[in-house]
Design an enzyme around this catalytic site. Structure first.
Site, short mmCIF file in Angstrom:
data_model
loop_
_atom_site.label_atom_id
_atom_site.label_comp_id
_atom_site.label_asym_id
_atom_site.label_seq_id
_atom_site.Cartn_x
_atom_site.Cartn_y
_atom_site.Cartn_z
N GLY A 125 0.84 -1.19 0.00
CA GLY A 125 0.00 0.00 0.00
C GLY A 125 0.88 1.24 0.00
N GLY A 126 0.31 2.33 0.52
CA GLY A 126 1.05 3.59 0.56
C GLY A 126 2.32 3.51 1.37
N GLY A 166 25.76 13.23 -28.49
CA GLY A 166 25.25 13.89 -27.29
C GLY A 166 25.73 13.19 -26.02
CB ALA A 167 26.39 9.64 -25.28
C1 HXC Z 1 -3.90 -4.63 12.07
C2 HXC Z 1 -2.82 -6.47 11.29
C3 HXC Z 1 -2.57 -5.83 10.06
C4 HXC Z 1 -3.04 -4.51 9.90
C5 HXC Z 1 -1.73 -7.78 9.97
N1 HXC Z 1 -2.28 -7.67 11.17
N2 HXC Z 1 -1.90 -6.66 9.26
N3 HXC Z 1 -3.48 -5.87 12.27
N4 HXC Z 1 -3.68 -3.94 10.92
N5 HXC Z 1 -2.83 -3.81 8.76
C6 HXC Z 1 -2.30 -8.69 12.22
C7 HXC Z 1 -3.13 -9.87 11.85
O1 HXC Z 1 -4.48 -9.64 12.20
C8 HXC Z 1 -2.51 -10.95 12.73
O2 HXC Z 1 -2.98 -10.82 14.06
C9 HXC Z 1 -1.06 -10.56 12.74
O3 HXC Z 1 -0.99 -9.18 12.38
C10 HXC Z 1 -0.21 -11.34 11.77
O4 HXC Z 1 -0.87 -11.34 10.53
P1 HXC Z 1 -1.09 -12.66 9.67
O5 HXC Z 1 -2.10 -12.34 8.67
O6 HXC Z 1 -1.36 -13.83 10.60
O7 HXC Z 1 0.34 -12.85 9.05
P2 HXC Z 1 0.72 -13.38 7.62
O8 HXC Z 1 -0.06 -14.61 7.28
O9 HXC Z 1 2.21 -13.46 7.60
O10 HXC Z 1 0.25 -12.24 6.61
C11 HXC Z 1 0.82 -10.96 6.65
C12 HXC Z 1 0.03 -9.95 5.79
C13 HXC Z 1 -1.46 -10.00 6.20
C14 HXC Z 1 0.15 -10.38 4.33
C15 HXC Z 1 0.67 -8.59 5.97
O11 HXC Z 1 -1.54 -9.86 7.61
C16 HXC Z 1 -2.23 -8.92 5.59
O12 HXC Z 1 -2.62 -9.03 4.44
N6 HXC Z 1 -2.52 -7.88 6.39
C17 HXC Z 1 -3.33 -6.78 5.91
C18 HXC Z 1 -2.54 -5.93 4.96
C19 HXC Z 1 -3.29 -4.70 4.60
O13 HXC Z 1 -4.24 -4.76 3.81
N7 HXC Z 1 -2.90 -3.60 5.23
C20 HXC Z 1 -3.49 -2.35 4.95
C21 HXC Z 1 -2.86 -1.91 3.66
S1 HXC Z 1 -3.33 -0.32 3.21
P3 HXC Z 1 -3.29 -12.09 14.98
O14 HXC Z 1 -3.73 -11.50 16.27
O15 HXC Z 1 -4.34 -12.86 14.26
O16 HXC Z 1 -1.99 -12.83 15.05
C22 HXC Z 1 -2.16 0.58 3.86
C23 HXC Z 1 -2.31 1.98 3.51
C24 HXC Z 1 -1.13 2.74 3.89
O17 HXC Z 1 -1.31 0.17 4.52
C25 HXC Z 1 -1.39 4.11 3.38
C26 HXC Z 1 -0.29 5.01 3.63
C27 HXC Z 1 -0.57 6.29 2.96
#
Ligand code: HXC
Length: 512
Positions: free
Chosen positions: A168-169, A402-403
């Site tokens: 993401g961002g 030019g290079a």
């Molecule tokens: C809160 C989160 C989290 C998140 C993971 N966890 N991402 N909690 N916010 N963004 C938590 C899970 O619930 C889990 O908790 C623990 O972290 C480990 O995650 P798993 O899924 O068990 O790990 P894994 O299988 O290794 O997968 C990792 C992952 C997946 C691929 C990163 O967790 C995932 O897809 N997370 C969401 C990613 C996402 O969409 N983030 C937002 C993106 S948008 P428990 O308690 O169950 O162990 C963004 C915008 C930024 O970031 C903008 C900036 C401008």
């Protein structure tokens, strides 16, 4: 429990992050924990943690029941080879290293400290992105970091290691730092993940193929370096730092070096007689620099140009070199961008530049023109023209069209320009030039092939050498290859106190 015991208990909880079972999971993936990474990165015993007892403030979704000291990021300072650095390491064992408002505040605090004290900032990224339970507060936290990345840009070195998810961002913070290094097979970076890609474009792609270390080191150029595992990644970061100063006001620390004769005879036979035969510019680099001192950047991306740091008589230099081994060393869109970016990084941090030239020109064709070779080639021209660090050029063979101008010519402000005796400095190669300027004469000849060969030889005799340029002072000296290292050591030593001023302005407008 007395007060000291209370503190000890809290610190122990902070040390454990999300708990032993999550630490075990991290290890099972072949990853170190955030704390282990910080300790391996820094000199032993030098880490001082800041904010170990910070907790998040969220009450939505019963979050008050899930509180972890440190809130998913370890922040603080320590030393690398005795030099102060600030570091943050996201802790995947706490909510997947996701970024909450307080997590962001901790990072911002040490970014501010790094700028105030003029010390490098190193970020170890391993995060599921914005903490979903915090909504816009975590988005704001990201923006607070982005803003600081930009304010710190060119002031202190900022290095990012990607040691897990970065999506993401969130990718834009590393993207705005000076260097990114990715760990192979356990890290990835993308703006939208495979699921979104599938929904929007119907493409099926794995995380690794979409944004793994391999994709970003060969296809996109997003990462400058890759490492096979966490330990090697942290070692690379330490090495990279050794070429950089603490901040833009300083120069990189020199390594001890005792001068010898500095003659390198192996350089004499590197360039083939036949101008169309390639050779490896890395061998030229190896023959010039201190032994084993080359740290190549973007090694597998746009490999028709080679860039990287090295040492010359103990002093840090940046090298930009055409690579005849790939596409005959031609300049194209990607190589121009790669070299321009590296040039600007060196210039920010007072790393002198050595430019090695063997370039037949810019790559022709619709693909290049429509991809903007004009704007992108101009980036390199601009970056070199504006660089105020000591700049030295060696033309090893071709410098055409030019290079020639772009590759750190005297005309755009290079301080010393050398050429090897076999250098060819001209508008274009002998065949192409003869076909244009002697077209009528060749057309009228009975034996046109013989006439072309005769004219080609005449043109080559006149221009395919470094002497016309040396007569005009565009080349300061034509040197024997074996003397290159000695000449460069002296040239850069002479330039050590170079002062260059630029016209007053808000900032230039590089063609981005
Ligand atoms: C809160 C989160 C989290 C998140 C993971 N966890 N991402 N909690 N916010 N963004 C938590 C899970 O619930 C889990 O908790 C623990 O972290 C480990 O995650 P798993 O899924 O068990 O790990 P894994 O299988 O290794 O997968 C990792 C992952 C997946 C691929 C990163 O967790 C995932 O897809 N997370 C969401 C990613 C996402 O969409 N983030 C937002 C993106 S948008 P428990 O308690 O169950 O162990 C963004 C915008 C930024 O970031 C903008 C900036 C401008």
């Amino acid at each position: 429990m007395n007060k000291t015991e209370t503190l000890s208990r809290k610190l122990e909880q902070a040390r454990l992050g999300g708990g032993q079972d999550r630490i075990d999971k991290q290890h099972a993936k072949g990853k170190l924990t955030a704390r282990e990474r910080v300790h391996l990165l820094l000199d032993p015993g030098s880490f001082e943690e800041v904010g170990a007892l910070v907790i998040h403030r969220t009450t939505d979704f019963n979050m008050e029941r899930q509180v972890f000291y440190g809130d998913g990021v370890i922040t603080g300072y320590g030393t690398v080879e005795g030099r102060l650095v600030y570091v943050f390491a996201q802790d995947f064992t706490v909510f997947g290293g996701s970024l909450s408002e307080t997590h962001a505040e901790k990072i911002c605090k040490i970014m501010d400290m790094a700028v105030k004290t003029g010390a490098p900032l190193i970020g170890l990224n391993d995060s599921g992105g914005a903490r979903i339970q915090e909504g816009v507060r975590s988005l704001g936290g990201y923006a607070d970091i982005f803003y600081r990345n930009v304010q710190a840009s060119g002031v202190i070195p900022q290095l990012s290691a990607i040691m897990g998810p970065c999506a993401g961002g969130a990718v834009y913070s590393p993207a705005m730092t000076d260097f990114t290094i990715m760990v192979e097979n356990t890290s990835y970076m993308f703006v939208t993940g495979p699921n979104v890609v599938k929904t929007v474009t119907n493409e099926e792609v794995s995380s690794e193929d979409l944004g793994g270390a391999s994709a970003h080191s060969t296809k996109s150029g997003v990462t400058h370096l890759t490492a096979a595992n966490d330990v090697l990644c942290l070692q690379q970061l330490r090495r990279l730092l050794s070429y950089l100063p603490q901040n833009c006001e300083e120069t990189p620390a020199a390594f001890p070096y005792e001068l010898g004769t500095e003659i390198r005879e192996q350089l004499n036979d590197l360039v083939p007689e036949n101008p169309n035969q390639p050779y490896d510019m890395r061998e030229v680099i190896k023959g010039i620099i201190d032994e084993d001192s080359f740290l190549e950047i973007h090694e597998r991306y746009a490999d028709n140009i080679v860039v990287g740091f090295a040492r010359l008589a103990g002093r840090s230099i940046g090298i930009v070199a055409n690579q005849p081994y790939s596409l005959a060393g031609v300049l194209d869109v990607e190589s121009s961008k790669k070299a321009a970016r590296f040039t600007r990084t060196c210039d920010c941090f007072n790393v002198p530049l050595l430019v090695l030239v063997d370039v037949p020109g810019f790559l022709p064709g619709t693909d290049q023109e429509w991809s903007g070779i004009i704007t992108n080639g101009a980036k390199l021209l601009y970056a070199l023209s504006e660089a105020t660090v000591p700049r030295v050029t060696v033309i090893t063979r071709k410098a055409y069209g030019g290079a020639y101008d772009v590759m750190n010519s005297k005309h755009i402000g290079a301080d010393f320009n050398f050429a090897w005796p076999g250098a060819e400095i001209a508008v274009m190669g002998a065949k192409g030039a003869s076909e244009i300027i002697f077209r009528k004469e060749i057309g009228a000849a009975q034996d046109q092939a013989a006439k072309l060969a005769e004219k080609e030889a005449e043109y080559a005799e006149t221009f395919a050498n470094p002497y016309r340029a040396a007569q005009r002072g565009f080349i300061d000296e034509v040197i024997y290859p074996q003397e290159t290292r000695r000449k460069l050591i002296r040239a850069f030593a002479t330039l050590e106190n170079k002062v260059a001023t630029r016209p007053k302005r808000k900032h230039g407008n590089i063609p981005l």
